[in-house]
Write a protein that holds these residues in place. Structure first.
Motif, PDB file in Angstrom:
ATOM      1  N   MET A   1      -3.424 -14.666  -9.466  1.00 26.40           N
ATOM      2  CA  MET A   1      -2.623 -14.093  -8.603  1.00 26.40           C
ATOM      3  C   MET A   1      -2.674 -12.580  -8.473  1.00 26.40           C
ATOM      4  N   ASN A   2      -2.710 -12.182  -7.407  1.00 25.23           N
ATOM      5  CA  ASN A   2      -3.141 -10.951  -6.868  1.00 25.23           C
ATOM      6  C   ASN A   2      -1.837  -9.885  -6.638  1.00 25.23           C
ATOM      7  N   ILE A   3      -1.676  -8.840  -7.450  1.00 24.60           N
ATOM      8  CA  ILE A   3      -0.325  -8.266  -7.319  1.00 24.60           C
ATOM      9  C   ILE A   3      -0.629  -6.618  -7.140  1.00 24.60           C
ATOM     10  N   LEU A   4       0.101  -6.115  -6.054  1.00 22.79           N
ATOM     11  CA  LEU A   4       0.120  -4.633  -5.681  1.00 22.79           C
ATOM     12  C   LEU A   4       1.365  -3.852  -6.322  1.00 22.79           C
ATOM     13  N   GLN A   5       1.092  -2.971  -7.331  1.00 24.54           N
ATOM     14  CA  GLN A   5       1.841  -2.046  -7.579  1.00 24.54           C
ATOM     15  C   GLN A   5       2.123  -0.806  -6.910  1.00 24.54           C
ATOM     16  N   ALA A   6       3.166  -1.041  -6.281  1.00 19.63           N
ATOM     17  CA  ALA A   6       3.316   0.156  -5.206  1.00 19.63           C
ATOM     18  C   ALA A   6       4.203   1.331  -5.837  1.00 19.63           C
ATOM     19  N   LEU A   7       3.705   2.462  -6.077  1.00 16.61           N
ATOM     20  CA  LEU A   7       4.293   3.659  -6.878  1.00 16.61           C
ATOM     21  C   LEU A   7       4.623   4.606  -5.615  1.00 16.61           C
ATOM     22  N   PHE A   8       5.397   5.529  -5.848  1.00 19.28           N
ATOM     23  CA  PHE A   8       5.665   6.614  -5.165  1.00 19.28           C
ATOM     24  C   PHE A   8       4.691   7.870  -5.568  1.00 19.28           C
ATOM     25  N   GLN A  34      -5.095 -10.187 -11.418  1.00 17.09           N
ATOM     26  CA  GLN A  34      -5.456  -9.042 -10.530  1.00 17.09           C
ATOM     27  C   GLN A  34      -4.471  -8.259 -10.146  1.00 17.09           C
ATOM     28  N   MET A  35      -4.517  -7.149 -10.467  1.00 14.10           N
ATOM     29  CA  MET A  35      -3.633  -6.059 -10.059  1.00 14.10           C
ATOM     30  C   MET A  35      -4.071  -4.740  -9.764  1.00 14.10           C
ATOM     31  N   GLU A  36      -3.404  -4.261  -8.842  1.00 16.65           N
ATOM     32  CA  GLU A  36      -3.981  -3.049  -8.165  1.00 16.65           C
ATOM     33  C   GLU A  36      -2.667  -1.940  -8.160  1.00 16.65           C
ATOM     34  N   LEU A  37      -2.920  -0.713  -8.212  1.00 14.08           N
ATOM     35  CA  LEU A  37      -1.797   0.314  -8.298  1.00 14.08           C
ATOM     36  C   LEU A  37      -2.110   1.016  -6.710  1.00 14.08           C
ATOM     37  N   PHE A  38      -0.920   1.550  -6.173  1.00 10.67           N
ATOM     38  CA  PHE A  38      -1.241   2.277  -4.771  1.00 10.67           C
ATOM     39  C   PHE A  38       0.126   3.362  -4.817  1.00 10.67           C
ATOM     40  N   SER A  39      -0.174   4.328  -4.299  1.00  8.90           N
ATOM     41  CA  SER A  39       0.819   5.776  -4.362  1.00  8.90           C
ATOM     42  C   SER A  39       0.407   6.503  -3.236  1.00  8.90           C
ATOM     43  N   LEU A  40       1.287   7.335  -2.930  1.00  5.30           N
ATOM     44  CA  LEU A  40       1.160   8.454  -1.675  1.00  5.30           C
ATOM     45  C   LEU A  40       0.893   9.660  -2.432  1.00  5.30           C
ATOM     46  N   PRO A  41      -0.470   9.995  -2.025  1.00  9.31           N
ATOM     47  CA  PRO A  41      -0.962  11.411  -2.813  1.00  9.31           C
ATOM     48  C   PRO A  41      -0.279  12.524  -2.036  1.00  9.31           C
ATOM     49  N   LYS A  42      -0.222  13.684  -2.928  1.00  5.67           N
ATOM     50  CA  LYS A  42       0.469  14.840  -2.901  1.00  5.67           C
ATOM     51  C   LYS A  42       0.071  15.416  -1.241  1.00  5.67           C
ATOM     52  N   ARG A  43      -1.237  15.329  -1.147  1.00 11.08           N
ATOM     53  CA  ARG A  43      -1.793  16.052   0.115  1.00 11.08           C
ATOM     54  C   ARG A  43      -1.212  15.488   1.313  1.00 11.08           C
ATOM     55  N   MET A  84      -3.426   3.184   6.724  1.00 11.21           N
ATOM     56  CA  MET A  84      -4.880   3.468   6.631  1.00 11.21           C
ATOM     57  C   MET A  84      -5.311   2.907   5.437  1.00 11.21           C
ATOM     58  N   ARG A  85      -5.015   2.690   4.395  1.00 10.98           N
ATOM     59  CA  ARG A  85      -5.489   2.181   2.931  1.00 10.98           C
ATOM     60  C   ARG A  85      -5.411   0.962   2.593  1.00 10.98           C
ATOM     61  N   ILE A  86      -4.525   0.048   3.208  1.00 12.19           N
ATOM     62  CA  ILE A  86      -4.249  -1.396   2.589  1.00 12.19           C
ATOM     63  C   ILE A  86      -4.902  -2.315   3.792  1.00 12.19           C
ATOM     64  N   LYS A  87      -5.855  -2.862   3.349  1.00 12.19           N
ATOM     65  CA  LYS A  87      -6.555  -3.921   4.376  1.00 12.19           C
ATOM     66  C   LYS A  87      -6.604  -5.208   4.182  1.00 12.19           C
ATOM     67  N   LYS A  88      -6.038  -5.657   3.110  1.00 12.40           N
ATOM     68  CA  LYS A  88      -5.946  -6.982   2.484  1.00 12.40           C
ATOM     69  C   LYS A  88      -4.499  -7.510   1.905  1.00 12.40           C
ATOM     70  N   PRO A  89      -4.479  -8.811   1.882  1.00 10.45           N
ATOM     71  CA  PRO A  89      -3.291  -9.361   1.542  1.00 10.45           C
ATOM     72  C   PRO A  89      -3.056  -9.351  -0.009  1.00 10.45           C
ATOM     73  N   TYR A  90      -1.714  -9.238  -0.552  1.00 11.40           N
ATOM     74  CA  TYR A  90      -1.637  -9.572  -1.832  1.00 11.40           C
ATOM     75  C   TYR A  90      -0.468 -11.000  -1.993  1.00 11.40           C
ATOM     76  N   ASP A  91      -0.631 -11.399  -3.274  1.00 15.24           N
ATOM     77  CA  ASP A  91       0.350 -12.507  -3.396  1.00 15.24           C
ATOM     78  C   ASP A  91       1.678 -12.062  -3.664  1.00 15.24           C
ATOM     79  N   MET A 372       8.529 -15.748  -7.979  1.00 12.97           N
ATOM     80  CA  MET A 372       8.447 -15.242  -6.789  1.00 12.97           C
ATOM     81  C   MET A 372       7.372 -15.733  -5.937  1.00 12.97           C
ATOM     82  N   LYS A 373       6.161 -16.370  -6.727  1.00 21.56           N
ATOM     83  CA  LYS A 373       5.004 -16.634  -6.052  1.00 21.56           C
ATOM     84  C   LYS A 373       5.303 -17.934  -5.122  1.00 21.56           C
TER      85      LYS A 373
END
Length: 375
Positions: A1-8, A34-43, A84-91, A372-373
């Motif tokens: 299972m491929n999971i994206l953890q979406a932070l602020f 499989q697990m990746e992190l994603f967040s919004l940079p301060k810039r 801009m940054r996410i180009k692939k699907p997640y479960d 949820m899967k």
């Protein structure tokens, strides 16, 4: 299972969820997920241009309000950056902030979405004197809870008290699951020490919601009673100068050390004796569990998630908010009786190890993700 953890906030942001999720990722990867992190940079600020539409309410009636306009622009920026940054699907996508959750569902409507609501932005703004209860900003932010309910496949939060708070603003409060925050015990290393003078420590952002003015008045009473102590304040924020001035006024300045911002306060905490934080509100209060794992005696207010962590008189002491006299009395107990203080700290460490372990969080999240899967 491929999971994206979406932070602020970016993962390197100290404290709370931003510092916890990378440890969750590490544990899941060790389990073969499989697990990746994603967040919004301060810039990334002021980049997004797309119009924002909500399903359950019309936010345009709040346009022109500074806080609402900033919230909407941040939403647009999150959309811009995600495209801009996410180009692939997640479960599954697991978001840890309302903006991250709603943007992810907008851009990936077919991907199951879990969202953990970690804190109450509107309560923080009210307590910090930034907005008025019942005002337009408050009404806008309360509407977000209904939007999250409509969009998320699973709502999560971090304490029973905060579930009750959110439940009053959604149609199906029974859908909300509670998973308290968890902590990697390897980060916390209690150290045997014997301080000649009791060392008090607090770690927080220096804002009115944390009640540090109450703490200083309680410490002034403690000093008047002739009980020696040193108070270490780790953190920075908009009321630091005000607190320093109050310390001088209360004849406390020589008894307090203001450190400012510190990246890893848990490396510093084990050398102290008592953790105290008289918050006016707290959804969970991660720093209490962190202090317990450092083997400090806990003193906190009977609010929100703090009251769920501390069993008064067993593994810490609870006092009413806005009550300097009660706080001074609690501090007197732990300052004057080292054996009592040690027993509270030991019980706090035992509970934190059992109830707030990262392994417990991993187990609970696994169950949520599996349910949820999509088949």
């Amino acid at each position: 299972m491929n999971i994206l953890q979406a932070l602020f906030f970016p993962p390197e942001q100290p404290g709370g969820v931003s510092s916890m999720v990378p440890y969750i990722q590490e544990r899941f990867i060790k389990l073969g997920w499989q697990m990746e992190l994603f967040s919004l940079p301060k810039r990334v600020r002021g980049k997004g241009q797309e119009e924002v539409l909500f399903e359950t309410f019309d936010y345009t009636e709040y346009r022109g309000n500074k806080i609402v306009d900033k919230y909407i622009q941040t939403y647009r920026d999150y959309v811009w950056w995600t495209k801009m940054r996410i180009k692939k699907p997640y479960d599954i996508i697991h978001a840890h902030h309302p903006i991250a959750a709603l943007v992810m569902k907008q851009l990936f409507p077919d991907t199951p979405l879990a969202v953990t609501i970690h804190s109450s932005y509107e309560r923080e703004l009210i307590l910090n004197g930034k907005i008025k209860e019942g005002g337009p900003e408050h009404r806008f932010l309360m509407s977000i809870y209904g939007e999250l309910e409509a969009k998320a496949d699973q709502l999560l939060t971090v304490s029973e008290s905060f579930r009750s708070y959110i439940g009053a603003h959604v149609k199906q409060p029974e859908r909300i699951k509670v998973i308290p925050n968890g902590f990697d015990e390897k980060r916390f290393k209690p150290i045997s020490h014997d301080n000649a003078v009791t060392q008090l420590i607090t770690v927080c952002r220096l804002v009115p919601a944390k009640g540090l003015d109450i703490l200083l008045h309680a410490c002034a009473e403690l000093k008047r009673q002739g009980h020696p102590f040193v108070l270490h304040i780790i953190g920075d924020g908009p009321i630091r100068e005000e607190l320093e001035a109050l310390a001088v006024k209360l004849d406390l300045y020589d008894d307090i050390i203001f450190y400012g911002y510190m990246l890893h306060p848990e490396e510093f905490m084990p050398f102290f004796d008592v953790f105290v934080l008289p918050s006016r509100a707290e959804a969970f209060g991660s720093v209490f569990a962190e202090a317990a794992l450092c083997w400090l005696a806990l003193v906190g207010t009977n609010v929100g998630g703090i009251a769920e962590q501390i069993d008064d008189g067993v593994n810490g002491l609870l006092v009413p908010p806005e009550d300097p006299a009660a706080l001074a009395a609690a501090l007197e107990k732990v300052v004057t009786d080292p054996t009592y203080r040690y027993n509270l700290a030991r019980a706090g460490w035992d509970k934190a190890k059992k109830v707030y372990s990262l392994q417990r969080v991993i187990s609970q999240l696994k169950k949520v993700y599996v349910q949820m899967k999509p088949e």
